[in-house]
Every structure is written in C-alpha cells, then in structure tokens.
Design a protein around this motif. Structure first.
Motif, short mmCIF file in Angstrom:
data_model
loop_
_atom_site.label_atom_id
_atom_site.label_comp_id
_atom_site.label_asym_id
_atom_site.label_seq_id
_atom_site.Cartn_x
_atom_site.Cartn_y
_atom_site.Cartn_z
N GLN A 40 -3.42 28.49 31.23
CA GLN A 40 -4.52 27.88 32.04
C GLN A 40 -5.51 27.24 30.89
OE1 GLN A 40 -6.01 31.66 33.41
NE2 GLN A 40 -4.90 31.28 35.43
N SER A 41 -5.32 27.62 29.75
CA SER A 41 -6.19 27.05 28.74
C SER A 41 -5.83 25.81 28.53
CB SER A 41 -6.47 27.96 27.61
OG SER A 41 -7.02 29.15 27.77
N GLU A 58 -6.06 19.66 28.61
CA GLU A 58 -5.29 18.60 28.93
C GLU A 58 -6.16 17.72 30.11
OE1 GLU A 58 -3.22 16.89 27.58
OE2 GLU A 58 -2.39 18.69 26.29
N ALA A 59 -6.82 18.65 31.07
CA ALA A 59 -7.45 17.92 32.17
C ALA A 59 -8.95 17.35 31.53
CB ALA A 59 -7.78 18.74 33.25
N THR A 60 -9.40 18.00 30.68
CA THR A 60 -10.65 17.64 30.02
C THR A 60 -10.22 16.21 29.11
OG1 THR A 60 -11.58 19.93 29.93
CG2 THR A 60 -12.64 18.22 28.52
N SER A 61 -9.17 16.46 28.56
CA SER A 61 -8.75 15.25 27.82
C SER A 61 -8.70 14.03 28.68
CB SER A 61 -7.42 15.18 26.94
OG SER A 61 -6.77 14.36 26.56
N GLY A 100 3.83 17.22 28.39
CA GLY A 100 5.08 17.26 28.01
C GLY A 100 5.22 18.07 26.88
N ASN A 101 4.61 17.88 26.00
CA ASN A 101 4.74 18.52 24.38
C ASN A 101 4.03 19.81 24.55
OD1 ASN A 101 6.58 16.82 23.43
ND2 ASN A 101 4.83 15.66 22.47
N SER A 102 3.12 20.43 25.28
CA SER A 102 2.07 21.31 25.30
C SER A 102 2.36 22.34 26.34
CB SER A 102 0.60 21.08 25.13
OG SER A 102 0.34 20.40 26.29
N ILE A 103 2.77 21.86 27.35
CA ILE A 103 3.01 22.78 28.66
C ILE A 103 4.56 22.75 29.03
CG2 ILE A 103 2.19 23.42 31.10
CD1 ILE A 103 -0.55 21.95 30.43
N ILE A 159 -8.31 15.58 38.84
CA ILE A 159 -7.27 15.52 37.70
C ILE A 159 -6.77 16.93 37.94
CG2 ILE A 159 -6.85 15.39 35.07
CD1 ILE A 159 -9.66 13.92 34.95
N THR A 160 -5.24 17.02 38.13
CA THR A 160 -4.57 18.05 38.32
C THR A 160 -3.30 18.12 37.38
OG1 THR A 160 -4.95 18.21 40.66
CG2 THR A 160 -3.18 19.62 39.79
N VAL A 161 -3.37 19.39 36.56
CA VAL A 161 -2.34 19.60 35.69
C VAL A 161 -1.69 20.88 36.30
CG1 VAL A 161 -1.70 20.33 33.30
CG2 VAL A 161 -3.68 18.81 33.64
#
Length: 181
Positions: free
Chosen positions: A54-55, A60-63, A120-123, A149-151
C-alpha cells in the motif's frame, strides 16, 4: 517421661511432586502457546507485506500526480484531459525528454513509460492506470479536469479465520488517487 519423636512415612497417594501426566499436560499447554505465538508472527508478517504494498502504491500514484501537475499543458488542455492510459510490464524506462526539449505530448508519453517501468520494478504484478475526464464549463463555472490515478497489484493474503478453506488467497488490490492538473 521420655520425649520421643516419631517420623511417619507418607503413603504413596500422599507423595509430593509431579506425576508424568501433570508434566505432559503442562507441555501440551506450553506447545499450544508457542503455536499461537507462531501464528501471530505469520499474521504480522502478512500484514506488514500488505502495508508495504500500500505504501509503494501510494508513492507511485503520488509520483504520477506530480508529473501530471508539472505537465498542465497536456493533462489539462490537451489529449490527456479525456484519455485513459494503462501501463503494465514496461521493460525499459524512457530516456526521451532527458537531454532534449519535448512538447507536452512527448513529455506525457515519457512520464507514463517511466511510471510504468517504476511500478514494474517496485510492485510485483503491478499495474498503473490514469483516467482523466473533463466536466465542461457552464455559466460562471470553469471547466474542471479530474484524473484518477490507480495503482493495482496482486496480494497474497493469509486466511485469518477458522472458516477459511485455504491457507492463502490471492486478491487484486488497488490504490486510487484523484488529482486535478
């Protein structure tokens, strides 16, 4: 009168100490306690993994929200104002717009590609989507563009109730951030 002291030997039923059955019962109780602590540790590790995902999704969404707000020309007034863009399994980041000047469309494409690569690299099994809509202006009210923005990711969750039939289940989780460019 003679003072005599008598010593009595306790009968077998009165002996002091622990029997084998008492020791076995206490070992079972201790084993159940250790098993309970182990299960609590497993649930804690699973919840820690969920919080980590979740963090990462929030970061990523904030980015992407920052990139959208930095490129107002595309997202507010351009093609991005009514588009939907999904990024999954991007294998390379974009180097476009790093050392060269780009127009707003090229910058948005580069931002989306880099964002997909970062997800792709972090999640694990990560997916990103940006969907923007514009509400037309009315008398006295300006047009409003809003982007969701949805992750998303697949989370393996451990069953935490006694009625569950499987030890772990996979479910799709998502984090959505709404931003106005």
């Amino acid at each position: 009168m003679k003072n005599t002291t008598h010593f009595t030997v306790p009968a077998l039923s009165e002996e002091i100490g622990f029997s084998l059955i008492e020791v076995m019962i206490s070992l079972v109780i201790i084993a159940l306690g250790v098993l309970g602590v182990g299960l609590i540790m497993l649930l804690s590790a699973n919840n820690n993994d969920t919080a980590r995902m979740q963090s990462l999704a929030a970061l990523e969404a904030t980015s992407m929200a920052t990139a959208i707000q930095a490129n107002e020309a595309y997202w507010l007034n351009g093609a991005g104002a009514t588009g939907s863009f999904t990024e999954t399994a991007v294998t390379a980041s974009s180097t476009a717009c790093v050392n060269t000047a780009c127009n707003p469309t090229q910058m948005a494409t580069s931002d989306l590609t880099n964002w997909g690569y970062s997800i792709g690299n972090s999640i694990p099994d990560g997916m990103g989507n940006v969907a923007c809509t514009t509400i037309a202006a009315t008398t006295g009210t300006p047009a409003v563009t809003s982007c969701n923005i949805t992750v998303g990711w697949v989370q393996n969750a451990m069953a935490n109730d006694h009625q569950a039939t499987t030890a772990a289940t996979a479910s799709t989780q998502s984090y959505t951030l709404v931003v106005q460019p």
